[in-house]
Design a protein around this motif. Structure first.
Motif, mmCIF file in Angstrom:
data_model
loop_
_atom_site.group_PDB
_atom_site.id
_atom_site.type_symbol
_atom_site.label_atom_id
_atom_site.label_comp_id
_atom_site.label_asym_id
_atom_site.label_seq_id
_atom_site.Cartn_x
_atom_site.Cartn_y
_atom_site.Cartn_z
ATOM 1 N N ILE A 138 0.849 -1.187 0.000
ATOM 2 C CA ILE A 138 0.000 0.000 0.000
ATOM 3 C C ILE A 138 0.893 1.248 0.000
ATOM 4 C CG2 ILE A 138 -1.886 -1.178 1.168
ATOM 5 C CD1 ILE A 138 -1.084 0.342 3.741
ATOM 6 N N PRO A 139 0.414 2.381 -0.536
ATOM 7 C CA PRO A 139 1.236 3.595 -0.606
ATOM 8 C C PRO A 139 1.472 4.217 0.761
ATOM 9 C CG PRO A 139 -0.967 4.004 -1.437
ATOM 10 C CD PRO A 139 -0.880 2.529 -1.219
ATOM 11 N N LEU A 140 2.587 4.965 0.868
ATOM 12 C CA LEU A 140 2.989 5.560 2.142
ATOM 13 C C LEU A 140 2.194 6.802 2.496
ATOM 14 C CD1 LEU A 140 6.891 5.372 1.800
ATOM 15 C CD2 LEU A 140 5.434 3.914 3.217
ATOM 16 N N GLY A 141 1.901 7.646 1.495
ATOM 17 C CA GLY A 141 1.256 8.930 1.757
ATOM 18 C C GLY A 141 1.914 10.020 0.934
ATOM 19 N N PRO A 142 1.687 11.285 1.264
ATOM 20 C CA PRO A 142 2.260 12.393 0.485
ATOM 21 C C PRO A 142 3.789 12.329 0.434
ATOM 22 C CG PRO A 142 0.513 13.206 1.897
ATOM 23 C CD PRO A 142 0.741 11.778 2.299
ATOM 24 N N VAL A 143 4.324 12.538 -0.767
ATOM 25 C CA VAL A 143 5.762 12.463 -1.019
ATOM 26 C C VAL A 143 6.258 13.831 -1.486
ATOM 27 C CG1 VAL A 143 7.517 11.487 -2.581
ATOM 28 C CG2 VAL A 143 5.762 9.999 -1.575
ATOM 29 N N VAL A 144 7.413 14.250 -0.959
ATOM 30 C CA VAL A 144 8.078 15.467 -1.434
ATOM 31 C C VAL A 144 9.204 15.058 -2.372
ATOM 32 C CG1 VAL A 144 9.557 17.407 -0.774
ATOM 33 C CG2 VAL A 144 7.506 16.889 0.557
ATOM 34 N N VAL A 145 9.235 15.650 -3.552
ATOM 35 C CA VAL A 145 10.271 15.373 -4.550
ATOM 36 C C VAL A 145 11.083 16.646 -4.786
ATOM 37 C CG1 VAL A 145 10.718 14.826 -6.980
ATOM 38 C CG2 VAL A 145 9.014 13.512 -5.686
ATOM 39 N N PHE A 146 12.397 16.525 -4.685
ATOM 40 C CA PHE A 146 13.306 17.633 -4.979
ATOM 41 C C PHE A 146 13.832 17.474 -6.403
ATOM 42 C CE2 PHE A 146 13.115 17.641 -0.461
ATOM 43 C CZ PHE A 146 13.435 18.918 -0.040
ATOM 44 N N GLY A 147 13.593 18.483 -7.236
ATOM 45 C CA GLY A 147 14.068 18.439 -8.611
ATOM 46 C C GLY A 147 15.587 18.449 -8.675
ATOM 47 N N ALA A 148 16.166 17.727 -9.654
ATOM 48 C CA ALA A 148 17.616 17.647 -9.830
ATOM 49 C C ALA A 148 18.110 18.768 -10.741
ATOM 50 C CB ALA A 148 17.997 16.293 -10.426
ATOM 51 N N SER A 149 19.359 19.190 -10.537
ATOM 52 C CA SER A 149 19.916 20.262 -11.361
ATOM 53 C C SER A 149 20.285 19.793 -12.756
ATOM 54 C CB SER A 149 21.156 20.848 -10.690
ATOM 55 O OG SER A 149 22.208 19.893 -10.631
ATOM 56 N N ASN A 150 20.719 18.530 -12.883
ATOM 57 C CA ASN A 150 21.314 18.095 -14.156
ATOM 58 C C ASN A 150 20.328 17.438 -15.114
ATOM 59 O OD1 ASN A 150 21.162 15.909 -12.382
ATOM 60 N ND2 ASN A 150 22.908 14.865 -13.290
ATOM 61 N N VAL A 174 6.276 18.862 -5.345
ATOM 62 C CA VAL A 174 7.614 19.064 -5.903
ATOM 63 C C VAL A 174 8.198 20.363 -5.380
ATOM 64 C CG1 VAL A 174 8.920 19.575 -8.012
ATOM 65 C CG2 VAL A 174 7.284 17.690 -7.982
ATOM 66 N N LYS A 175 9.437 20.299 -4.876
ATOM 67 C CA LYS A 175 10.214 21.505 -4.574
ATOM 68 C C LYS A 175 11.040 21.754 -5.826
ATOM 69 C CE LYS A 175 13.790 23.013 -3.341
ATOM 70 N NZ LYS A 175 14.718 23.989 -3.996
ATOM 71 N N SER A 176 10.567 22.680 -6.659
ATOM 72 C CA SER A 176 11.164 22.913 -7.973
ATOM 73 C C SER A 176 12.607 23.377 -7.840
ATOM 74 C CB SER A 176 10.340 23.958 -8.721
ATOM 75 O OG SER A 176 10.802 24.117 -10.046
ATOM 76 N N HIS A 177 13.479 22.909 -8.745
ATOM 77 C CA HIS A 177 14.872 23.342 -8.690
ATOM 78 C C HIS A 177 14.983 24.780 -9.174
ATOM 79 C CE1 HIS A 177 19.186 23.480 -8.983
ATOM 80 N NE2 HIS A 177 19.241 22.330 -8.331
ATOM 81 N N PRO A 178 15.670 25.649 -8.421
ATOM 82 C CA PRO A 178 15.708 27.072 -8.794
ATOM 83 C C PRO A 178 16.440 27.356 -10.101
ATOM 84 C CG PRO A 178 17.209 26.614 -6.962
ATOM 85 C CD PRO A 178 16.358 25.395 -7.155
ATOM 86 N N MET A 179 17.271 26.433 -10.572
ATOM 87 C CA MET A 179 18.000 26.671 -11.820
ATOM 88 C C MET A 179 17.117 26.544 -13.050
ATOM 89 S SD MET A 179 21.660 24.815 -11.210
ATOM 90 C CE MET A 179 22.688 25.219 -9.784
ATOM 91 N N HIS A 180 15.995 25.810 -12.921
ATOM 92 C CA HIS A 180 15.097 25.674 -14.076
ATOM 93 C C HIS A 180 13.634 25.734 -13.623
ATOM 94 C CE1 HIS A 180 15.501 21.489 -12.720
ATOM 95 N NE2 HIS A 180 16.780 21.577 -12.986
ATOM 96 N N ALA A 181 13.318 26.807 -12.925
ATOM 97 C CA ALA A 181 11.965 26.982 -12.388
ATOM 98 C C ALA A 181 10.921 27.167 -13.491
ATOM 99 C CB ALA A 181 11.933 28.171 -11.433
ATOM 100 N N GLY A 182 11.309 27.769 -14.625
ATOM 101 C CA GLY A 182 10.372 27.953 -15.726
ATOM 102 C C GLY A 182 10.000 26.624 -16.359
ATOM 103 N N THR A 183 10.994 25.789 -16.593
ATOM 104 C CA THR A 183 10.744 24.438 -17.101
ATOM 105 C C THR A 183 9.841 23.695 -16.130
ATOM 106 O OG1 THR A 183 12.933 24.439 -18.147
ATOM 107 C CG2 THR A 183 11.862 22.307 -17.850
ATOM 108 N N GLY A 184 10.124 23.834 -14.829
ATOM 109 C CA GLY A 184 9.314 23.162 -13.818
ATOM 110 C C GLY A 184 7.875 23.624 -13.809
#
Length: 500
Positions: A138-150, A174-184
């Motif tokens: 069964i699923p764990l619950g809400p997940v936080v994902v940190f975007g990668a720079s590369n 998702v905690k969007s990566h600041p280097m590509h926030a527009g793409t995110g």
């Protein structure tokens, strides 16, 4: 249209006063849009909505979640050239790379969509003569994902962590990566459109902006968050791991971190194909400006004339490859600093470095070499230099080579390049590598990670925070679930998957 706002469920929100811009590393100038950092109120709202969405989302059928994942893939494709050009402006990477990574991102989503169409992945089990015990995942619950720079697409907003978590039935912030926030933001808009079109509960996905660490810290500390996915540096991954462990309710952090990916080349292989290997590895070291977690940063061989010739040839071939722009001025600066720190160690010899004209933020590829003794005595030489940089270690003999491998930190990959006449002597090497890496490559290069059922993209710490799991391939879904058992339950109260 990129707004610079946060996606909180289906709503665009910008309540904060702190803004930032992404940077075009080719021009070294900021891009136009100002992004608003998420406030504590917006973080709480996103996590609360994810928590509220969890029960209806986990109860969606696999077929319904499959429809959602395919719809995300469709919406990403529908972004067309807008996404490609935004990606290029925020990374300095070429159009071919942008389209290739978009294809991989869409492919991952469709793979998980196919994988969950039946419930076999949930591993249902029934035990006992009277079938009194029944178990599934069964699923764990809400997940936080940190975007990668590369990897602004494949390891970011709708990348492998997000795709696998949604497939498992976990809402994602998702905690969007600041280097590509527009793409995110563009990809976040695609996910939201897909969620609304397929009737997903609001809060199943949110995308938050942040240029620093504060938003990430608040997310990991939030009591309603149940797991974290991260791809990045050892320092960043370890900080999140420690933070999660210190919570009142500790939660798992699945972090994919640093790796130098050792490559072992036998003298027989160098005798037979040394020049070919040198060109293959010059190409691999400089691929994507060396900005891959599987970049071959460490090459080991046993001292010989063949190895000396190979080192010289590898240096020449690597230095001859044109310099290219790195992802961000900060990444380029770190590459220069870490590379210089290695070069300034007294035991290190620079074999070759790219000598052509270079624009700002363009990386100078480098090959260095050290003796096996020096490498064993100096742990500073063991550290990853993120970029087109590789070190050749010239070992005295096989015993020293095995000693070096045994002393390495955990790695994502290890590679063996050998001839058939070497096969009878390779068992000790394979066994030693197996204890240090998540995947062994034979007569190939580590760069390139297939999205496949049998792929292991992880390894002993610090390659990843938990070597039992992979971050790539269908089995990545297992990070976001836990086993659960029913005992002595009436048949009519059991979920369909566990009924006789």
């Amino acid at each position: 249209m990129i707004t610079g706002k946060n996606y909180i469920g289906n709503t665009l929100s910008a309540k904060g006063a702190t803004t930032y811009q992404t940077c075009n590393p080719k021009t070294n100038q900021p891009n136009e849009v100002h992004f608003t950092e998420a406030t504590s109120e917006e973080i709480d709202q996103a996590v609360h909505m994810a928590s509220q969405a969890f029960t209806p989302f986990q109860n969606c059928s696999g077929a319904k979640r499959s429809q959602f994942l395919n719809a995300i893939a469709d919406e990403i494709e529908a972004l067309g050239d807008t996404l490609v050009q935004t990606y290029i402006s925020e990374t300095g990477l070429p159009e071919g790379r942008a389209k290739g990574e978009r294809g991989r991102t869409v492919g991952q989503l469709r793979m998980f969509a196919e994988y969950i169409t039946t419930d076999e992945w949930r591993n249902p089990k029934i035990s006992g003569e009277s079938k009194e015990l029944r178990q599934y995942l069964i699923p764990l619950g809400p997940v936080v994902v940190f975007g990668a720079s590369n990897f602004p697409l494949a390891y970011a907003t709708a990348g492998g962590d997000t795709a696998s978590a949604l497939a498992a039935g976990c809402p994602v912030i998702v905690k969007s990566h600041p280097m590509h926030a527009g793409t995110g933001e563009l990809v976040g808009s695609a996910i939201q459109k897909a969620a609304q079109k397929t009737g997903m509960p609001e809060g199943v996905f949110s995308n938050l902006n942040s240029s620093g660490i504060e938003v990430g810290v608040q997310l990991v500390n939030h009591p309603d968050v149940k797991a974290v996915g991260f791809t990045g540096s050892i320092r960043g991954g370890r900080a999140l791991y420690d933070l999660a462990a210190q919570r009142k309710e500790p939660i798992p952090v699945f972090a994919e971190m640093g790796s130098v990916n050792p490559v072992i080349i036998t003298n027989n292989a160098l005798k037979e194909q040394g020049e070919t290997i040198a060109q293959t590895y010059a190409d691999s070291i400089t691929l994507g400006v060396g900005q891959f977690c599987t970049n071959p940063g460490l090459i080991l061989g046993i001292k010989s004339e063949e190895l000396s010739s190979f080192v010289e040839d590898l240096g020449k071939k690597t230095a001859a490859i044109d310099a290219y722009c790195m992802l961000h001025p900060a990444i380029h600066s770190a590459y220069e600093q870490k590379g210089e720190a290695i070069i300034n160690e007294p035991e290190t010899t620079v074999v070759a470095a790219h000598q052509g004209d270079r624009d700002e933020n363009y990386a100078q590829a480098k090959i260095v070499t050290v003796s096996g003794d020096a490498f064993l005595k100096n742990s500073k030489l063991h550290q990853e230099v993120f970029g087109p940089f590789s070190m050749v270690v010239q070992c005295d003999d096989e015993a020293q080579l095995l000693q070096i491998i045994g002393g390495l930190e955990g790695q994502l990959t290890g590679t063996i390049i050998a001839q058939e006449e070497d096969y009878k002597d390779l068992s000790p090497l394979v066994e030693r590598l197996q204890n240090r890496v998540g995947r062994i490559v034979f007569n190939g290069v580590p760069t390139g990670v297939a999205v496949a059922d049998a792929m292991t993209h992880g390894g002993p710490y610090p390659a990843s925070s938990d070597s039992r799991f992979t971050a790539v391939g269908s089995q990545a879904i297992k990070r976001w679930v836990r086993p659960f058992s029913y005992q002595d339950f009436p048949e009519e109260l059991l979920p369909e998957i566990l009924k006789s």
